[in-house]
Design an enzyme around this catalytic site. Sequence first.
Site, PDB file in Angstrom:
ATOM      1  N   LEU A   1      40.052  42.592  52.918  1.00  0.00           N
ATOM      2  CA  LEU A   1      40.805  43.537  52.088  1.00  0.00           C
ATOM      3  C   LEU A   1      42.279  43.503  52.494  1.00  0.00           C
ATOM      4  O   LEU A   1      43.163  43.466  51.653  1.00  0.00           O
ATOM      5  CB  LEU A   1      40.218  44.945  52.257  1.00  0.00           C
ATOM      6  CG  LEU A   1      40.711  46.024  51.301  1.00  0.00           C
ATOM      7  CD1 LEU A   1      40.607  45.582  49.846  1.00  0.00           C
ATOM      8  CD2 LEU A   1      39.902  47.307  51.470  1.00  0.00           C
TER       9      LEU A   1
ATOM     10  N   ASN B   1      33.074  37.400  44.577  1.00  0.00           N
ATOM     11  CA  ASN B   1      34.440  36.895  44.776  1.00  0.00           C
ATOM     12  C   ASN B   1      34.425  35.449  45.232  1.00  0.00           C
ATOM     13  O   ASN B   1      33.496  34.999  45.889  1.00  0.00           O
ATOM     14  CB  ASN B   1      35.205  37.781  45.769  1.00  0.00           C
ATOM     15  CG  ASN B   1      35.115  37.271  47.200  1.00  0.00           C
ATOM     16  OD1 ASN B   1      35.872  36.386  47.608  1.00  0.00           O
ATOM     17  ND2 ASN B   1      34.148  37.785  47.951  1.00  0.00           N
TER      18      ASN B   1
ATOM     19  N   PHE C   1      40.262  32.414  50.781  1.00  0.00           N
ATOM     20  CA  PHE C   1      41.230  32.636  51.881  1.00  0.00           C
ATOM     21  C   PHE C   1      42.684  32.553  51.391  1.00  0.00           C
ATOM     22  O   PHE C   1      43.501  31.815  51.952  1.00  0.00           O
ATOM     23  CB  PHE C   1      41.044  31.613  53.016  1.00  0.00           C
ATOM     24  CG  PHE C   1      39.766  31.713  53.779  1.00  0.00           C
ATOM     25  CD1 PHE C   1      38.967  32.838  53.733  1.00  0.00           C
ATOM     26  CD2 PHE C   1      39.360  30.648  54.591  1.00  0.00           C
ATOM     27  CE1 PHE C   1      37.782  32.920  54.467  1.00  0.00           C
ATOM     28  CE2 PHE C   1      38.178  30.710  55.319  1.00  0.00           C
ATOM     29  CZ  PHE C   1      37.393  31.847  55.249  1.00  0.00           C
TER      30      PHE C   1
ATOM     31  N   THR D   1      35.146  28.290  50.985  1.00  0.00           N
ATOM     32  CA  THR D   1      35.915  27.149  51.481  1.00  0.00           C
ATOM     33  C   THR D   1      34.914  26.011  51.631  1.00  0.00           C
ATOM     34  O   THR D   1      33.970  26.125  52.425  1.00  0.00           O
ATOM     35  CB  THR D   1      36.581  27.470  52.839  1.00  0.00           C
ATOM     36  OG1 THR D   1      37.553  28.497  52.649  1.00  0.00           O
ATOM     37  CG2 THR D   1      37.264  26.246  53.434  1.00  0.00           C
TER      38      THR D   1
ATOM     39  N   ASN E   1      28.386  38.166  56.189  1.00  0.00           N
ATOM     40  CA  ASN E   1      29.356  37.878  55.132  1.00  0.00           C
ATOM     41  C   ASN E   1      28.670  38.050  53.764  1.00  0.00           C
ATOM     42  O   ASN E   1      27.541  38.538  53.701  1.00  0.00           O
ATOM     43  CB  ASN E   1      29.872  36.439  55.320  1.00  0.00           C
ATOM     44  CG  ASN E   1      31.325  36.294  54.884  1.00  0.00           C
ATOM     45  OD1 ASN E   1      31.710  36.807  53.827  1.00  0.00           O
ATOM     46  ND2 ASN E   1      32.128  35.621  55.674  1.00  0.00           N
TER      47      ASN E   1
END
Length: 357
Positions: A70, A117, A121, A185, A252
Amino acid sequence: MLYQNLARPVLFRIGRGDAERAHDFTMRWLTRLSEQRQVRNALIKANRLSAPVTVCGIPFPNPIGLAAGLDKNGVAVGAWPALGFGFAEIGTVTALPQPGNPQPRMFRAKQSQAIVNRMGFNNEGAQALAARLQASPAVDCPLGISIGKSKAVPLEGAIDDYLTSLRFLYPFADYIAINVSSPNTPGLRQLQDAGALRALLGALHAEGVRLAAGRPTRPILVKIAPDLTEPALAQLLGVCLESGVAGVIATNTTLGRDGIIPAEDAVAAEPGGMSGKPLTLVSREIVRFVHRETNGRLPIIGSGGIMTPDDAQAMFDAGASLVQIYSGLIYNGPGVVRGSARRYRKTVRRHQSAAHS
Ligand SMILES: Cc1cc2nc3c(=O)[nH]c(=O)nc-3n(C[C@H](O)[C@H](O)[C@H](O)COP(=O)(O)O)c2cc1C
């Protein structure tokens, strides 16, 4: 209730079509709050519940933290304790500044209380974060700093890339979180494999000892995905235990989509990691597994689907020493932070008085 009835409808309207607009709006507001020392201090006094706990040698004013992602660039470090948080994890940052994936990249499934989402990064880089923290006035709560791999760097170069971030940020972190579990990623989650993880953690630990220069080292925690099989997770935990890791952050976001209702399957179809209510039980069961598998030897920060104080308490009951909230803050506002701290304090007191009677 004020949040759900007043602030959330406005924010969700701003973010209609692109949830990231509401996020940017809120962050601008919180950055301003972070800079207003007097308002901030008054809010800390009003909002932060005292429920002190020491984990990994760090004294936390209460065990309810902000999850990573955030405040990626540490622009609002003063605002988090004012919202009631006992700690905040900022980042994930990478050694190289990078824009992240093309927008839109954040999607809300409102009825399911979920977020998908694929930010990738997006961040200003480790050096910029270090400069900002250097210039920040004293921070009012412990700070974790999450580091990840730069997208432009191939997996073979990952260790040097993480080391670069570690060197910039070491002096500013109460703990360092190693993010090897973002689904956004390409290839990152391969760093959870035993061989790769052992090499990465060994290098980070050695560099931590060097940077500490004889003083106590900063705790290093590993953030894990909820999508590992139990044997793979058991192996990962073995590597953590033998590598001097101080704890685990579980979990996560997930690549799974169970729990998003059919009416919101357009959001479910978006590539990326899912968080929020559908993750509650998944993350809690992983926390329970980690606690059992390590016999409680690795402190756990529980993250995933904490939408209510009851969810937070269930995460503590499953074995977490601290918890973190992201989606619950978006859907239910800061009341869930205070409520969770209050709930935790009540439970601790009940246990204490039972032990004394
Ligand atoms: C938009 C968004 C961005 C995120 N970015 C990161 C990140 O940069 N690093 C990280 O470790 N986790 C990141 N996360 C995962 C959260 O820290 C958290 O672990 C996850 O969302 C589960 O918690 P929740 O259900 O309370 O949201 C992100 C989550 C969201 C929704």
